[in-house]
Design a protein around this motif. Structure first.
Motif, mmCIF file in Angstrom:
data_model
loop_
_atom_site.group_PDB
_atom_site.id
_atom_site.type_symbol
_atom_site.label_atom_id
_atom_site.label_comp_id
_atom_site.label_asym_id
_atom_site.label_seq_id
_atom_site.Cartn_x
_atom_site.Cartn_y
_atom_site.Cartn_z
ATOM 1 N N VAL A 1 0.876 -1.171 0.000
ATOM 2 C CA VAL A 1 0.000 0.000 0.000
ATOM 3 C C VAL A 1 0.913 1.221 0.000
ATOM 4 O O VAL A 1 1.881 1.284 0.763
ATOM 5 C CB VAL A 1 -0.911 0.016 1.243
ATOM 6 C CG1 VAL A 1 -1.760 1.270 1.279
ATOM 7 C CG2 VAL A 1 -1.782 -1.237 1.286
ATOM 8 N N VAL A 2 0.631 2.163 -0.881
ATOM 9 C CA VAL A 2 1.356 3.428 -0.935
ATOM 10 C C VAL A 2 0.393 4.503 -0.451
ATOM 11 O O VAL A 2 -0.767 4.515 -0.845
ATOM 12 C CB VAL A 2 1.838 3.731 -2.378
ATOM 13 C CG1 VAL A 2 2.464 5.108 -2.467
ATOM 14 C CG2 VAL A 2 2.814 2.663 -2.843
ATOM 15 N N TYR A 3 0.903 5.389 0.422
ATOM 16 C CA TYR A 3 0.017 6.435 0.928
ATOM 17 C C TYR A 3 0.746 7.756 1.114
ATOM 18 O O TYR A 3 1.957 7.792 1.275
ATOM 19 C CB TYR A 3 -0.662 5.999 2.234
ATOM 20 C CG TYR A 3 0.242 5.784 3.420
ATOM 21 C CD1 TYR A 3 0.494 6.819 4.322
ATOM 22 C CD2 TYR A 3 0.835 4.553 3.661
ATOM 23 C CE1 TYR A 3 1.297 6.618 5.425
ATOM 24 C CE2 TYR A 3 1.640 4.338 4.754
ATOM 25 C CZ TYR A 3 1.874 5.383 5.638
ATOM 26 O OH TYR A 3 2.679 5.192 6.730
ATOM 27 N N MET A 4 -0.008 8.841 1.043
ATOM 28 C CA MET A 4 0.496 10.191 1.283
ATOM 29 C C MET A 4 0.055 10.611 2.676
ATOM 30 O O MET A 4 -1.104 10.434 3.047
ATOM 31 C CB MET A 4 -0.066 11.180 0.263
ATOM 32 C CG MET A 4 0.531 11.041 -1.107
ATOM 33 S SD MET A 4 -0.126 12.244 -2.282
ATOM 34 C CE MET A 4 0.363 13.784 -1.545
ATOM 35 N N ALA A 5 1.010 11.187 3.432
ATOM 36 C CA ALA A 5 0.688 11.573 4.801
ATOM 37 C C ALA A 5 1.629 12.656 5.308
ATOM 38 O O ALA A 5 2.750 12.804 4.828
ATOM 39 C CB ALA A 5 0.804 10.359 5.720
ATOM 40 N N THR A 6 1.147 13.387 6.285
ATOM 41 C CA THR A 6 2.006 14.248 7.088
ATOM 42 C C THR A 6 2.326 13.439 8.342
ATOM 43 O O THR A 6 1.850 13.725 9.426
ATOM 44 C CB THR A 6 1.312 15.586 7.416
ATOM 45 O OG1 THR A 6 0.026 15.315 7.975
ATOM 46 C CG2 THR A 6 1.151 16.452 6.184
#
Length: 109
Positions: free
Chosen positions: A67-72
């Motif tokens: 799973v690839v995800y964008m996050a702060t």
């Protein structure tokens, strides 16, 4: 995950996993989980988030392994891209170090 709400989910290409983005009211932020379709242990996929950190979106790999995800995740002011195995066993940041005040705004599937 008591007292939470699912906002978005995807089923893996091999139909073995469901991955979902949920708001946990006790935590106060969005988090990503995976669970086997056949039932079993639910896995938290993201590392602990920075204070006021958020998950923004995720995608499943075509081979149903990651799973690839964008996050702060590391800092509430810096958006980055992370990859985690679908069972939550291994996580890594996949973007290079960013310039000060830099962010990642998008990624392609």
């Amino acid at each position: 995950q008591t007292n939470s709400k699912v906002f978005y989910f995807e089923i893996s290409q091999d139909s073995r996993w469901v991955v979902y983005l949920t708001y946990a009211f006790g935590v106060g932020s969005l988090e990503i989980y995976s669970a086997p379709i056949e039932g079993g242990t639910t896995n938290l996929l993201n590392s602990p988030l920075a204070e006021k950190g958020q998950i923004f979106k995720f995608s499943l790999s075509p081979d149903s392994q990651h799973v690839v995800y964008m996050a702060t995740q590391s800092s509430p002011d810096v958006m980055e891209i992370f990859e985690v195995s679908i069972n939550g066993a291994q996580i890594r940041k996949i973007n290079h170090d960013l310039i000060p005040t830099g962010d990642v705004f998008s990624y392609m599937k």
